[in-house]
Design a protein around this motif. Structure first.
Motif, PDB file in Angstrom:
ATOM      1  N   LEU A  57       0.853  -1.048   0.042  1.00  0.00           N
ATOM      2  CA  LEU A  57      -0.075  -0.056  -0.089  1.00  0.00           C
ATOM      3  C   LEU A  57       1.003   1.221   0.056  1.00  0.00           C
ATOM      4  N   ASN A  58       0.635   2.164  -1.032  1.00  0.00           N
ATOM      5  CA  ASN A  58       1.481   3.492  -1.059  1.00  0.00           C
ATOM      6  C   ASN A  58       0.463   4.408  -0.898  1.00  0.00           C
ATOM      7  N   ILE A  59       0.853   5.505  -0.229  1.00  0.00           N
ATOM      8  CA  ILE A  59       0.147   6.916  -0.107  1.00  0.00           C
ATOM      9  C   ILE A  59       1.091   7.849  -0.598  1.00  0.00           C
ATOM     10  N   ASP A  60       0.916   8.491  -1.543  1.00  0.00           N
ATOM     11  CA  ASP A  60       1.608   9.424  -2.013  1.00  0.00           C
ATOM     12  C   ASP A  60       1.011  11.054  -1.536  1.00  0.00           C
ATOM     13  N   ASN A  61       1.949  11.930  -1.197  1.00  0.00           N
ATOM     14  CA  ASN A  61       1.738  13.211  -0.855  1.00  0.00           C
ATOM     15  C   ASN A  61       0.639  13.066   0.409  1.00  0.00           C
ATOM     16  N   VAL A  62       1.244  12.649   1.127  1.00  0.00           N
ATOM     17  CA  VAL A  62       0.626  12.230   2.606  1.00  0.00           C
ATOM     18  C   VAL A  62      -0.367  13.602   3.145  1.00  0.00           C
ATOM     19  N   ALA A  63       0.274  14.791   2.935  1.00  0.00           N
ATOM     20  CA  ALA A  63      -0.180  15.977   3.411  1.00  0.00           C
ATOM     21  C   ALA A  63      -1.260  16.762   2.402  1.00  0.00           C
TER      22      ALA A  63
END
Length: 739
Positions: free
Chosen positions: A702-708
Motif C-alpha cells: 500500500l502506497n500513499i503519495d503526498n500524505v499531507a
C-alpha cells in the motif's frame, strides 16, 4: 553501467552517475521516465510548449536535456511518454561529456532494456489506485517471464496494460499497453547474440494543466481563481494523444581473447505521435489574456502535434585490457553511426474561452488545422577512444576523445508541396571534438577521490529532432536555428569522492561541479546605440542574425547515497545545492530588447543592473540573472526497513525543490529576465509505503503519495500562464509476485 565506453567500475568513474534500480521504480510506483527521474536531484520537469508534454520535457542541473535520452546507449528520438515496463534500470549521467555524441550541458539519461538471462522466473504486478477527487481510478498490470529454453539460450517476455485516470484530475485518462519479446543465444559463452523487439501504444485523453491564476504564489495568482476545485479539467472530452512506438535491437558480442571483446549493436526505432489537445493559456502576444479576473473567464488554445520520427543507430566497440610495461590499460574504442529522420505537420492554433469554475468539456472550439510540413534529416558518424591507465595501485589516469561528423538537412513545404519560409533546403555540416579526462586517487580499496573535465558540442540544429517548436506554423518551427553560428560548446569541471561503506553495501558520492554552456545570441538587423546604423532596420525585426555569444553557468555540490545500511534497511537518495548564472555583454541584451521588447519589463536604470532606453522606457539587462527553472536546492530520499522476524516492510520518501524563476533561457533566441513571469514555487512532499509478504514471493503493498495532500506545481510554461499540478494525496494497492 551499461555503456562499454566506460572503462572503470562506478566507484572509480570520475563523474557523477546516478543508477536508479528496478526496486526503487517498483516501490515508488514510477511508471514513466519523468516519474523515475524524480528520484534523483537536479532534475526539473518542464510543462512543455507546442505539444511537448511534461512527461518528456526535463532539465538536468538547469539545462534542457529533452534531446538527450538514450536506450541501451542509442539515441531515442521522439516526444512521447516512455513507459518503464521493459526497463531494467535508469542511468543518469551528470555534466557535459561526449560519451554518445552531441549532448546537454547537464548530462544525459540512459534506459537499460530488460534482456534474457540464465534463470527461470515469472514475475508480475497488478495495482489499483484512487484518490478523493473526481479522477478515474487507476488500474495497471505487468508481467515479466524468463525461460531457459536450451543450454546458453533464453527467452524473455515483458508486457503491460493500463487504464487509468490522472491523480487529482477529472476526465483525463492514461491508456497505454506494450509488449516486448526478446531472445538471447550463447549466454555465458564467448559468442553472444540478443534480439529485442518492443511495441508501445498510448490512447490518452491528456491533461494540460490549470490556469496559473488558480495556484498560490504565482505571479498571476488570483484569490478568486484559487477557489476553483483542484480537479477542474480545462480541456475537451474529444482531446486525444495517440502514440505508436516500435523498436528492434540486435546485439552481438564476441570474446576474441580473454581480455578482448568486440561488440556491435544495431537499433531501429520509429515513433508516431498524433495529438489534439486544449490547454488554458493566452496565445502568442498575450491577447486575450490567460485569465480575466473581472469575468472569471479562462482563455484556452486548441493545438495539434503530428510527427513521425525514425532512428537507426549502429554502435561498434572494441574493449581490451592489456599491459604496457608497468601500466595496466582498460581501453574502449569504436565507431558510432546514426541516421535520424522525421516528418511533421505544422499547425495553426485556435482560441476559445471557458469559465474557471465550471468549464464545459463538451463545448465547441475550432480545432487546429495543418498548414505546412517539415522534414528533418541528420546523419552522424563518429570515432572514439577511451583509456584508463593504472599508473599505480592508488592512481588512475582516465580519459579519451570523440570526433564526430554531423550533417543536417531541413525541408519546409506547404500542403501543396511548395517551399515555404526561409529555411527550406537548409543544410549544415560540422565536425566536432569532445571528450573527457580525469585523475582518480584511491586512498583505500572501497573509496576514490577524483578530478575531471568533460566537454561536448551541439552543432546548429542538432536539437531539432526533439524540438518543442517543430509543430509551429512558420519559421518559428526552427526558431533556434542561427545560420553562421559555431556549435554550442559545453564544459564541465568536477571534483569529488566516492565511498562504498558498510563492506560495500552502501554507495555514497559527493561532487563539486562547475558547468559552462556557450550559446549564440541573436537579434534584429542593425546596431546598438552609439554605432553607425544604430537601430533595428524595419523595427523589431525577426531575431535571425547572430550578434555574439553568452555563457550559461551552473555550479554547486551534489551528494548521493544508494544501497543497504544494514541487511534490513535500504536507502536511495540525493541532495543538490546549485547556483546558476548567465553572462553576456549588455549590447546583446539591447538586440534582444529590440527584437522582443515584451520580454523585458520596464525598469529604473542604475539600481542593480545596466538598463537601455527603448520605446520610451528603460529596460533591465539580464547578465547575472539565474537560469530559468533551475532551483537552487533539490533533494529526494526513498528508504525502506524490513521488520526483523516479520513479513512487514515499512518505507517512505521525501521530495523537495526550492522555488525557481519562470522564463526561457536555453538558447540565445529568447532571453527572459528574472522576475518577468515570476517564480515557480517550491514544494516539500512526503510519501509512505508498507508491504506484507502474504506467501513466499507474493507481496501486498500500500502506497500513499503526498500524505499531507499539498497542492503544488511541478512545472509551468515559460510565461507562467498555466501550471501542471503534482499528485495530490493518492492511494495505490498492489499485489506483486515472483515464481
Amino acid at each position: 553501467m551499461e555503456s562499454s565506453k566506460f572503462t572503470l567500475p562506478l566507484l572509480n568513474t570520475p563523474q557523477s552517475v546516478t543508477v536508479i534500480p528496478q526496486a526503487v521504480m517498483r516501490e515508488t510506483g514510477s511508471r514513466s521516465l519523468s516519474e523515475v527521474l524524480r528520484n534523483t536531484p537536479g532534475v526539473t520537469i518542464d510543462a512543455g510548449e507546442n505539444g511537448f508534454t511534461a512527461s518528456n520535457n526535463f532539465r538536468l542541473r538547469g539545462f534542457n536535456a529533452t534531446s538527450d535520452i538514450f536506450i541501451d546507449n542509442s539515441r531515442d528520438n521522439g516526444n512521447y511518454t516512455r513507459d518503464m515496463f521493459n526497463t531494467e534500470r535508469v542511468e543518469v549521467f551528470k555534466g557535459a561529456a561526449a560519451d554518445n555524441g552531441r549532448g546537454s550541458a547537464g548530462g544525459y539519461v540512459n534506459l537499460v532494456t530488460k534482456a534474457p538471462m540464465l534463470a527461470n522466473f515469472v514475475s508480475g504486478e497488478t495495482w489499483y489506485g484512487w484518490d478523493h477527487y473526481n479522477s478515474e481510478s487507476r488500474k495497471r498490470g505487468t508481467i515479466d517471464a524468463n525461460y531457459v529454453v536450451a543450454p546458453n539460450t533464453a527467452i524473455r517476455l515483458n508486457a503491460m496494460v493500463e487504464n487509468s485516470g490522472v491523480p487529482g484530475r477529472e476526465i483525463a485518462l492514461n491508456r497505454p499497453w506494450g509488449v516486448a519479446p526478446s531472445i538471447s543465444f550463447g549466454l555465458g559463452a564467448d559468442l553472444r547474440a540478443t534480439f529485442i523487439y518492443e511495441h508501445q501504444e498510448r490512447r490518452d485523453l491528456p491533461d494540460w494543466g490549470v490556469p496559473a491564476a488558480s495556484v498560490a504564489n504565482m505571479v498571476r495568482s488570483d484569490p478568486i481563481a484559487m477557489m476553483a476545485p483542484r480537479d477542474t479539467f480545462y480541456g475537451l472530452r474529444r482531446d486525444f494523444d495517440n502514440v505508436d512506438a516500435n523498436s528492434a535491437e540486435a546485439r552481438l558480442a564476441y570474446d576474441i581473447l580473454p581480455n578482448v571483446t568486440i561488440s556491435n549493436q544495431t537499433r531501429w526505432s520509429q515513433v508516431r505521435r498524433f495529438a489534439n489537445y486544449t490547454l488554458p493559456g493566452a496565445p502568442a502576444g498575450g491577447a486575450p489574456p490567460a485569465y480575466v479576473a473581472a469575468t472569471g473567464m479562462v482563455t484556452t488554445q486548441n493545438q495539434s502535434y503530428d510527427r513521425t520520427t525514425a532512428t537507426l543507430t549502429n554502435l561498434t566497440n572494441l574493449s581490451a585490457k592489456f599491459d604496457t610495461g608497468p601500466f595496466r590499460h582498460e581501453l574502449s574504442t569504436g565507431i558510432d553511426y546514426s541516421l535520424e529522420r522525421s516528418f511533421s505537420y505544422r499547425f495553426n492554433d485556435t482560441q476559445g474561452s471557458t469559465f474557471i469554475f465550471s468549464p464545459d468539456p463538451d463545448r465547441f472550439q475550432t480545432p487546429a488545422i495543418p498548414l505546412n510540413t517539415n522534414k528533418l534529416g541528420a546523419e552522424t558518424i563518429a570515432g572514439y577512444a577511451y583509456d584508463s591507465i593504472h599508473l599505480h595501485p592508488q592512481w588512475i589516469l582516465t580519459g579519451g576523445v570523440r570526433v564526430e561528423g554531423y550533417h543536417l538537412a531541413i525541408g519546409m513545404k506547404d500542403l501543396a508541396g511548395l517551399p515555404t519560409g526561409n529555411y527550406d533546403g537548409y543544410t549544415n555540416s560540422a565536425t566536432t571534438v569532445g571528450g573527457k579526462v580525469g585523475v582518480v586517487y584511491k586512498p583505500i580499496e572501497k573509496a576514490s577521490l577524483y578530478g575531471a573535465v568533460g566537454w561536448s558540442n551541439e552543432p546548429v540544429g542538432a536539437n531539432f529532432l526533439n524540438s518543442a517548436d517543430i509543430s509551429r506554423g512558420d519559421d518559428r518551427a526552427v526558431v533556434t536555428l542561427v545560420p553562421g553560428s559555431q556549435p554550442i560548446r559545453m564544459v564541465n569541471y568536477e571534483i569529488g569522492g566516492k565511498w562504498d561503506a558498510f563492506d560495500g553495501r552502501l554507495s555514497t558520492t559527493l561532487a563539486l561541479f562547475h558547468t559552462v554552456k556557450t550559446v549564440p545570441i541573436t537579434g534584429c538587423f542593425g546596431n546598438p546605440p552609439g554605432l553607425p546604423g544604430a537601430g533595428c532596420i524595419g523595427g523589431a525585426a525577426q531575431p535571425i542574425t547572430l550578434k555574439g555569444y553568452g555563457d550559461q553557468i551552473a555550479q554547486g555540490v551534489e551528494f548521493g547515497v544508494s544501497g543497504n545500511v544494514t541487511d534490513n534497511w535500504r536507502m536511495f537518495g540525493g541532495f543538490l545545492i546549485m547556483r546558476t548564472e548567465q553572462k553576456h555583454a549588455f549590447y546583446l541584451d539591447w538586440f534582444r530588447m529590440a527584437a522582443s521588447p515584451g520580454d523585458y519589463p520596464v525598469f529604473a536604470p542604475g539600481v542593480d543592473a545596466p538598463a537601455a532606453f527603448l520605446n520610451g522606457f528603460y529596460r533591465r539587462g539580464t547578465s547575472g540573472d539565474e537560469l530559468a527553472f533551475a532551483p537552487n536546492v533539490t533533494g529526494n530520499l526513498w528508504t525502506t526497513y524490513h521488520l526483523p522476524e516479520t513479513p512487514v516492510t515499512l518505507g517512505g520518501g521525501l521530495n523537495y525543490s526550492s522555488e525557481s524563476w519562470a522564463g526561457r533561457q536555453d538558447y540565445g533566441d529568447r532571453i527572459v529576465p528574472n522576475g518577468r513571469f515570476g517564480k515557480l514555487p517550491g514544494y516539500f512532499i512526503v510519501n509512505l509505503m508498507s508491504s506484507f509478504e502474504l506467501y513466499k514471493d507474493v507481496v501486498l503493498s500500500l502506497n500513499i503519495d503526498n500524505v499531507a495532500n499539498t497542492k503544488y506545481a511541478i512545472s509551468t510554461n515559460y510565461g507562467a500562464q498555466r501550471v501542471i499540478l503534482g499528485t495530490p494525496r493518492a492511494y495505490r494497492f498492489s499485489v506483486s509476485f515472483r515464481f
